[in-house]
Design an enzyme around this catalytic site. Sequence first.
Site, PDB file in Angstrom:
ATOM      1  N   GLY A 188      37.717   4.470  41.981  1.00  0.00           N
ATOM      2  CA  GLY A 188      37.801   4.711  43.279  1.00  0.00           C
ATOM      3  C   GLY A 188      38.898   5.484  44.139  1.00  0.00           C
ATOM      4  O   GLY A 188      39.456   6.267  43.298  1.00  0.00           O
ATOM      5  N   LEU A 189      39.066   5.091  45.366  1.00  0.00           N
ATOM      6  CA  LEU A 189      40.128   5.737  45.967  1.00  0.00           C
ATOM      7  C   LEU A 189      39.834   7.339  46.431  1.00  0.00           C
ATOM      8  O   LEU A 189      40.760   8.022  46.055  1.00  0.00           O
ATOM      9  CB  LEU A 189      41.519   5.500  45.352  1.00  0.00           C
ATOM     10  CG  LEU A 189      42.246   3.814  45.279  1.00  0.00           C
ATOM     11  CD1 LEU A 189      43.489   3.844  44.554  1.00  0.00           C
ATOM     12  CD2 LEU A 189      42.086   3.303  46.782  1.00  0.00           C
ATOM     13  N   CYS A 190      38.739   7.508  46.341  1.00  0.00           N
ATOM     14  CA  CYS A 190      38.353   8.875  46.678  1.00  0.00           C
ATOM     15  C   CYS A 190      37.482   9.060  47.775  1.00  0.00           C
ATOM     16  O   CYS A 190      36.548   9.568  47.837  1.00  0.00           O
ATOM     17  CB  CYS A 190      37.828   9.363  45.329  1.00  0.00           C
ATOM     18  SG  CYS A 190      36.559   8.653  44.694  1.00  0.00           S
ATOM     19  N   GLY A 191      37.577   8.124  48.674  1.00  0.00           N
ATOM     20  CA  GLY A 191      37.120   8.477  49.901  1.00  0.00           C
ATOM     21  C   GLY A 191      35.473   7.900  50.006  1.00  0.00           C
ATOM     22  O   GLY A 191      35.243   6.908  49.267  1.00  0.00           O
ATOM     23  N   PHE A 248      33.266   9.691  48.324  1.00  0.00           N
ATOM     24  CA  PHE A 248      32.523  10.426  47.183  1.00  0.00           C
ATOM     25  C   PHE A 248      31.610   9.545  46.642  1.00  0.00           C
ATOM     26  O   PHE A 248      30.404  10.106  46.235  1.00  0.00           O
ATOM     27  CB  PHE A 248      33.884  10.738  46.453  1.00  0.00           C
ATOM     28  CG  PHE A 248      33.266  11.421  45.120  1.00  0.00           C
ATOM     29  CD1 PHE A 248      33.001  12.953  45.078  1.00  0.00           C
ATOM     30  CD2 PHE A 248      33.335  10.900  43.822  1.00  0.00           C
ATOM     31  CE1 PHE A 248      32.587  13.451  43.907  1.00  0.00           C
ATOM     32  CE2 PHE A 248      32.912  11.471  42.889  1.00  0.00           C
ATOM     33  CZ  PHE A 248      32.546  12.781  42.822  1.00  0.00           C
TER      34      PHE A 248
END
Length: 297
Positions: free
Chosen positions: A88-91, A93
């Site tokens: 994760g940690l990709c908005g 996406f």
Amino acid sequence: MANLKEVKNRISSVQSTQQITKAMKMVAASKLRRAQERIEKIRPYADKLTSILENVSSGNKEMTESIAYAQQRQVDRVLLVVVTSDRGLCGAFNNNALKMFTQTVEENYKRQHEAGFLWVLPVGRKALEFVKRRGYQVISDYSELFHDLTFDTAAPAAELAMDGFVSGKYDKVEIIYNSFRNVAMQILKRETFLPIKPAEVAEQAQELETDYIYEPSKEFIVEELIPKSLKIQFYKAILDSNASEHGARMTAMEQATDNAGELIKQLQLTYNRTRQAAITNEILEIVAGAEALRASK
């Protein structure tokens, strides 16, 4: 108002988070450069291969109908390939791709899903976790594909979908993924992987149609080109998603770093105000104590 120790602890905590997000942004930027180079190199090759294939197959209806990957059938059995990231940690996406997947099922393949004739090929751990939680039929696990992403590791996933279509297990195969445009923009796409769309030749394209010399034969060339072209298109979609993931993560971490900086400024201001208030209270207490001593004499 919070005391000085609490505010100081919060500032220290946000600063630590800011260092992490800044480091993650730098890592994502490094990975993005490599991923961007790979997708930019393969796009011209994939586009040209597809163009040659369409040119060769256009104008020959009998040969097109004999191609196993171009068979148009009533869509009763469907395979959806959904591509996400492993982490994760990709908005938004992953959420955007999974939202399109859910919307596609509800709007286009609800009947097949209810009848048990909808299968999912998840690429990426987030996609695998999502479809398993919701009880979809998963045909295989390619959640670790991005750990060693090469054409050789992606080809078996494409072959699985291709073999299923040729054998009649699936009447249609679609792929949902994020296409890389630039660092700040990823375009969500839903494309038909199989069957191959009939070649649509525009008037200008007809005028510029290339006259090829075939060796050993036109049919043999097409039979060799189609599987390779399909695998290349599948691999290109995976590379697109991989570059999009790093671009989205870089943007998200940059925003997180900026937000942490703004929060630190606000907390620093709160700390200064709290400290000033504490000093003022101490001065008032000293003055009050002095006045009390003076009055008692």
